[in-house]
Design a protein around this motif. Structure first.
Motif, PDB file in Angstrom:
ATOM      1  N   PRO A 403      77.512  -2.774  70.204  1.00 23.10           N
ATOM      2  CA  PRO A 403      76.403  -3.118  69.596  1.00 23.10           C
ATOM      3  C   PRO A 403      75.345  -3.707  70.098  1.00 23.10           C
ATOM      4  O   PRO A 403      74.003  -3.571  69.681  1.00 23.10           O
ATOM      5  CB  PRO A 403      77.052  -4.454  68.687  1.00 23.10           C
ATOM      6  N   THR A 404      75.271  -4.154  71.457  1.00 25.00           N
ATOM      7  CA  THR A 404      74.125  -4.702  72.218  1.00 25.00           C
ATOM      8  C   THR A 404      73.164  -3.494  72.419  1.00 25.00           C
ATOM      9  O   THR A 404      71.932  -3.754  72.496  1.00 25.00           O
ATOM     10  CB  THR A 404      74.692  -5.163  73.564  1.00 25.00           C
ATOM     11  N   ALA A 405      73.810  -2.284  72.678  1.00 26.29           N
ATOM     12  CA  ALA A 405      72.694  -1.071  73.193  1.00 26.29           C
ATOM     13  C   ALA A 405      72.099  -0.994  71.843  1.00 26.29           C
ATOM     14  O   ALA A 405      70.924  -0.516  71.982  1.00 26.29           O
ATOM     15  CB  ALA A 405      73.737  -0.101  73.437  1.00 26.29           C
ATOM     16  N   LEU A 406      72.558  -0.897  70.499  1.00 24.64           N
ATOM     17  CA  LEU A 406      71.766  -0.612  69.709  1.00 24.64           C
ATOM     18  C   LEU A 406      70.795  -1.498  69.213  1.00 24.64           C
ATOM     19  O   LEU A 406      69.741  -1.357  68.763  1.00 24.64           O
ATOM     20  CB  LEU A 406      72.897  -0.469  68.363  1.00 24.64           C
ATOM     21  N   VAL A 407      71.377  -2.752  69.432  1.00 21.08           N
ATOM     22  CA  VAL A 407      70.193  -4.013  69.152  1.00 21.08           C
ATOM     23  C   VAL A 407      69.256  -3.946  70.041  1.00 21.08           C
ATOM     24  O   VAL A 407      68.029  -4.028  69.802  1.00 21.08           O
ATOM     25  CB  VAL A 407      70.907  -5.407  69.445  1.00 21.08           C
ATOM     26  N   VAL A 408      69.282  -3.674  71.334  1.00 20.97           N
ATOM     27  CA  VAL A 408      68.207  -3.413  72.336  1.00 20.97           C
ATOM     28  C   VAL A 408      67.124  -2.249  71.832  1.00 20.97           C
ATOM     29  O   VAL A 408      66.193  -2.362  71.865  1.00 20.97           O
ATOM     30  CB  VAL A 408      68.616  -3.215  73.789  1.00 20.97           C
ATOM     31  N   ALA A 409      68.020  -1.117  71.524  1.00 25.09           N
ATOM     32  CA  ALA A 409      66.972   0.124  71.139  1.00 25.09           C
ATOM     33  C   ALA A 409      66.167  -0.348  69.923  1.00 25.09           C
ATOM     34  O   ALA A 409      64.993   0.073  69.679  1.00 25.09           O
ATOM     35  CB  ALA A 409      67.908   1.334  70.665  1.00 25.09           C
ATOM     36  N   ILE A 410      66.697  -1.069  68.814  1.00 27.64           N
ATOM     37  CA  ILE A 410      65.846  -1.396  67.496  1.00 27.64           C
ATOM     38  C   ILE A 410      64.921  -2.558  67.674  1.00 27.64           C
ATOM     39  O   ILE A 410      63.709  -2.435  67.353  1.00 27.64           O
ATOM     40  CB  ILE A 410      67.074  -2.017  66.510  1.00 27.64           C
ATOM     41  N   THR A 411      65.142  -3.493  68.642  1.00 25.62           N
ATOM     42  CA  THR A 411      64.229  -4.423  68.903  1.00 25.62           C
ATOM     43  C   THR A 411      63.191  -3.997  69.717  1.00 25.62           C
ATOM     44  O   THR A 411      61.951  -4.600  69.714  1.00 25.62           O
ATOM     45  CB  THR A 411      65.036  -5.758  69.600  1.00 25.62           C
ATOM     46  N   GLY A 412      63.327  -2.966  70.740  1.00 24.18           N
ATOM     47  CA  GLY A 412      62.610  -2.393  71.550  1.00 24.18           C
ATOM     48  C   GLY A 412      61.650  -1.479  70.728  1.00 24.18           C
ATOM     49  O   GLY A 412      60.495  -1.654  70.796  1.00 24.18           O
ATOM     50  N   GLY A 413      62.111  -0.760  69.668  1.00 23.85           N
ATOM     51  CA  GLY A 413      61.219  -0.096  68.716  1.00 23.85           C
ATOM     52  C   GLY A 413      60.331  -1.201  67.709  1.00 23.85           C
ATOM     53  O   GLY A 413      59.181  -0.874  67.670  1.00 23.85           O
ATOM     54  N   TRP A 414      60.818  -2.183  67.705  1.00 23.32           N
ATOM     55  CA  TRP A 414      60.284  -3.236  66.702  1.00 23.32           C
ATOM     56  C   TRP A 414      59.017  -3.611  67.613  1.00 23.32           C
ATOM     57  O   TRP A 414      57.931  -3.948  66.978  1.00 23.32           O
ATOM     58  CB  TRP A 414      61.168  -4.370  66.337  1.00 23.32           C
ATOM     59  N   ALA A 415      59.348  -3.879  68.803  1.00 22.03           N
ATOM     60  CA  ALA A 415      58.053  -4.307  69.733  1.00 22.03           C
ATOM     61  C   ALA A 415      57.036  -3.267  69.734  1.00 22.03           C
ATOM     62  O   ALA A 415      55.840  -3.739  69.613  1.00 22.03           O
ATOM     63  CB  ALA A 415      58.697  -4.506  70.995  1.00 22.03           C
ATOM     64  N   LEU A 416      57.343  -2.362  69.920  1.00 28.91           N
ATOM     65  CA  LEU A 416      56.139  -1.119  69.832  1.00 28.91           C
ATOM     66  C   LEU A 416      55.641  -0.996  68.568  1.00 28.91           C
ATOM     67  O   LEU A 416      54.337  -0.828  68.553  1.00 28.91           O
ATOM     68  CB  LEU A 416      56.949   0.319  70.416  1.00 28.91           C
ATOM     69  N   SER A 417      56.542  -1.097  67.490  1.00 27.39           N
ATOM     70  CA  SER A 417      55.603  -1.192  66.278  1.00 27.39           C
ATOM     71  C   SER A 417      54.742  -2.424  66.148  1.00 27.39           C
ATOM     72  O   SER A 417      53.765  -2.333  65.332  1.00 27.39           O
ATOM     73  CB  SER A 417      56.576  -1.297  65.027  1.00 27.39           C
ATOM     74  N   GLY A 418      54.839  -3.660  66.728  1.00 29.68           N
ATOM     75  CA  GLY A 418      54.247  -4.721  66.402  1.00 29.68           C
ATOM     76  C   GLY A 418      53.007  -4.528  67.386  1.00 29.68           C
ATOM     77  O   GLY A 418      51.885  -5.131  67.213  1.00 29.68           O
ATOM     78  N   ALA A 419      52.791  -3.677  68.411  1.00 30.69           N
ATOM     79  CA  ALA A 419      51.689  -3.415  69.073  1.00 30.69           C
ATOM     80  C   ALA A 419      50.798  -2.187  68.672  1.00 30.69           C
ATOM     81  O   ALA A 419      49.792  -2.215  69.142  1.00 30.69           O
ATOM     82  CB  ALA A 419      52.049  -3.129  70.521  1.00 30.69           C
ATOM     83  N   THR A 420      51.466  -1.297  67.787  1.00 28.33           N
ATOM     84  CA  THR A 420      50.590  -0.152  67.315  1.00 28.33           C
ATOM     85  C   THR A 420      50.405  -0.017  66.082  1.00 28.33           C
ATOM     86  O   THR A 420      49.602   0.715  65.769  1.00 28.33           O
ATOM     87  CB  THR A 420      51.466   1.097  67.885  1.00 28.33           C
ATOM     88  N   SER A 421      51.329  -0.445  65.021  1.00 30.97           N
ATOM     89  CA  SER A 421      51.271  -0.104  63.644  1.00 30.97           C
ATOM     90  C   SER A 421      49.990  -0.968  62.993  1.00 30.97           C
ATOM     91  O   SER A 421      49.735  -2.086  63.236  1.00 30.97           O
ATOM     92  CB  SER A 421      52.463  -0.609  62.967  1.00 30.97           C
ATOM     93  N   PRO A 422      49.003  -0.036  62.373  1.00 28.12           N
ATOM     94  CA  PRO A 422      47.797  -0.637  62.001  1.00 28.12           C
ATOM     95  C   PRO A 422      47.968  -1.759  60.771  1.00 28.12           C
ATOM     96  O   PRO A 422      46.958  -2.281  60.121  1.00 28.12           O
ATOM     97  CB  PRO A 422      46.790   0.731  61.751  1.00 28.12           C
ATOM     98  N   PHE A 423      49.173  -1.635  60.392  1.00 21.20           N
ATOM     99  CA  PHE A 423      49.665  -2.538  59.033  1.00 21.20           C
ATOM    100  C   PHE A 423      50.320  -3.844  59.461  1.00 21.20           C
ATOM    101  O   PHE A 423      50.560  -4.473  58.460  1.00 21.20           O
ATOM    102  CB  PHE A 423      50.500  -1.441  58.088  1.00 21.20           C
ATOM    103  N   THR A 424      50.590  -4.091  60.574  1.00 17.23           N
ATOM    104  CA  THR A 424      51.290  -5.394  60.765  1.00 17.23           C
ATOM    105  C   THR A 424      50.178  -6.425  61.101  1.00 17.23           C
ATOM    106  O   THR A 424      49.031  -6.337  61.479  1.00 17.23           O
ATOM    107  CB  THR A 424      51.986  -5.070  62.364  1.00 17.23           C
ATOM    108  N   ALA A 425      50.649  -7.737  60.910  1.00 15.00           N
ATOM    109  CA  ALA A 425      49.836  -8.819  61.279  1.00 15.00           C
ATOM    110  C   ALA A 425      49.285  -8.852  62.367  1.00 15.00           C
ATOM    111  O   ALA A 425      47.979  -9.338  62.630  1.00 15.00           O
ATOM    112  CB  ALA A 425      50.490  -9.869  60.562  1.00 15.00           C
ATOM    113  N   SER A 426      49.960  -8.704  63.590  1.00 15.90           N
ATOM    114  CA  SER A 426      49.440  -8.790  64.680  1.00 15.90           C
ATOM    115  C   SER A 426      48.304  -7.934  65.129  1.00 15.90           C
ATOM    116  O   SER A 426      47.239  -8.107  65.865  1.00 15.90           O
ATOM    117  CB  SER A 426      50.562  -8.592  66.030  1.00 15.90           C
TER     118      SER A 426
END
Length: 468
Positions: A403-426
């Motif tokens: 399960p850790t491998a899937l968690v790392v993949a998802i949270t990594g993708g979440w981090a990329l979204s937090g830096a690139t998505s023009p719709f996020t608060a950050s």
């Protein structure tokens, strides 16, 4: 919206998310379904009240949620239980946001924290990116995207006196990028962040304890990649800028590091001693730390500490929380729609004959790193994307991976979204402070970074899926 302009009709509605938090904390420790039901009811009431004062885009999410309830009622027999589960997921997200807002409120008025931010922003050009990206990470652990607002404001203040317009623009851009990437890296591992808490709750067999160290490695990796790209692309003209203060690091960072130590170690200890889930530890400990922090801050003249604490508490409930009503509605509905949507989507996928168990596990793990930032470009909140997509996937046990491998993949993708998505608060905050469009502050500033960091995160998650 300014806190002074909160309509009277919303003032005491701030008690609703506070009540949701109290009931969700009680549920985490007792497991009583009646307590969860009370939290869900208050959460729905909060969304109903706040929906009258938010933008149309937020109301659209409420309408989508209602449409899903109707769809579920017309097509399934156990729709009522599924709706209750979705309400509970939304209440959990609302409670976590409220708890973290309390400590953000305390930090914003702490002179030591403000001075720490100024110290980081004053560093000489050759050290400034490293200082701000590490500072963005440390501040982000406590303030979430409020770290971008706090550090970004201090950073733009430090560049405002630069007479050379080109140097000023380049310096502001680099400082905002550093803060953005520092904040985004927290999403890989932080027990206080939505990314880890939501992901652990939807991935069968996952836990923060197991994913923390691999997540920290992910964070270090993307921080190093960000630093390397900045060193490669930074304009040489900025080197001519006047050197700034670089002394007293341990003294200036001590208040922030002590606070982080108290919160993170306290959450881990509470989790280990009581057995309560990490989200329960966060929701119960963080507000207590925040209240004590405010109590120890110097009150205004002619005001006792107790009176100051009562005044701050009242202002938080009646002014600050209602000012976040747009975020509260959006976050609740993201959790609600993701949960109920997944309930409806699973049989639909099965009915179409799509057998995801036939897909090689490595493809699923790699895809999760990229799907979340891609859906972020389309305006999908990561909470919604993860809650909607992960339940459709085969369980890690079925795929034969940790399960850790899937968690790392998802949270990594979440981090990329937090830096690139023009719709996020950050990204929206970085765009406002940098005086550019959200698209420019997102994919424009961090597009290459996302490709390089995403590739590294994919290799790391695949390595874990084979070896962990």
């Amino acid at each position: 919206m300014s806190l002074s302009k909160i309509p009277l009709s919303f003032s005491w509605a701030g008690l609703l998310p506070v009540g949701v938090t109290a009931f969700m904390v009680a549920y985490e420790y007792t497991g009583l379904p009646q307590v969860a039901l009370a939290a869900s009811g208050l959460a729905v009431a909060a969304v109903a009240v706040f929906s009258f004062g938010v933008r149309a885009s937020r109301v659209a999410f409420v309408l989508i949620g209602l449409a899903l309830v109707i769809w579920a009622a017309l097509t399934t027999t156990n729709w009522f239980a599924a709706t209750g589960t979705a309400m509970q997921r939304g209440a959990m997200v609302m409670a976590l946001f409220t708890a973290l807002s309390v400590i953000r409120n305390a930090a914003m008025t702490s002179p030591a924290i403000v001075e720490c931010g100024r110290f980081l922003a004053r560093q000489r050009p050759g050290l400034r990116y490293s200082a701000l990206t590490i500072g963005g990470h440390l501040f982000g652990l406590i303030l979430l995207y409020g770290s971008i607002s706090r550090l970004g404001t201090l950073a733009t203040e430090s560049t405002a006196r630069e007479p050379d317009r080109e140097v000023r623009i380049q310096r502001t851009r680099r400082m905002m990028i550093a803060i953005q990437r520092g904040f985004a890296s927290t999403l890989c591992w932080s027990p206080l962040g939505f990314s880890m808490i939501i992901t652990v709750s939807v991935v069968p067999g996952a836990s923060w304890g197991a994913a923390a160290l691999p997540g920290i490695f992910s964070a270090v990796m993307v921080l190093a990649i960000g630093w390397g790209l900045d060193a490669l692309y930074k304009p040489r003209k900025a080197v001519l800028a006047k050197a700034a203060e670089t002394e007293r690091w341990s003294e200036q960072l001590r208040p922030l590091l002590v606070l982080l130590g108290v919160v993170l170690l306290g959450v881990a200890l509470l989790h280990a001693v009581t057995g309560v889930e990490v989200i329960g530890a966060v929701m119960s400990l963080v507000p207590v730390v925040a209240v004590l922090w405010i109590a120890f801050q110097q009150p205004p003249e002619e005001q006792t500490r107790l009176r100051h604490l009562c005044q701050r508490s009242t202002q938080f409930v009646t002014r600050e929380l209602p000012s976040y009503r747009g975020e509260i509605v959006l976050l609740f509905m993201a959790g609600f729609i993701g949960s109920l949507g997944a309930f409806l989507l699973v049989p639909l996928v099965q009915g179409l004959g799509l057998d995801l168990q036939a897909v090689p596990p490595w493809i699923i793990v790699a895809a999760m790193v990229w799907i979340i930032p891609l859906t972020g470009q389309l305006g999908m909140n990561p909470i919604l994307a993860v809650s909607l997509l992960v339940p459709v996937l085969p369980s890690p046990e079925t795929m034969g991976i940790s399960p850790t491998a899937l968690v790392v993949a998802i949270t990594g993708g979440w981090a990329l979204s937090g830096a690139t998505s023009p719709f996020t608060a950050s990204v929206l905050l970085a765009a406002a402070l940098g005086k550019v469009s959200p698209w420019r502050a997102g994919i424009g500033w961090n597009g290459i970074y996302a490709l390089v960091a995403g590739s590294a995160l994919t290799l790391w998650a695949l390595t874990l899926s084979f070896l962990w």
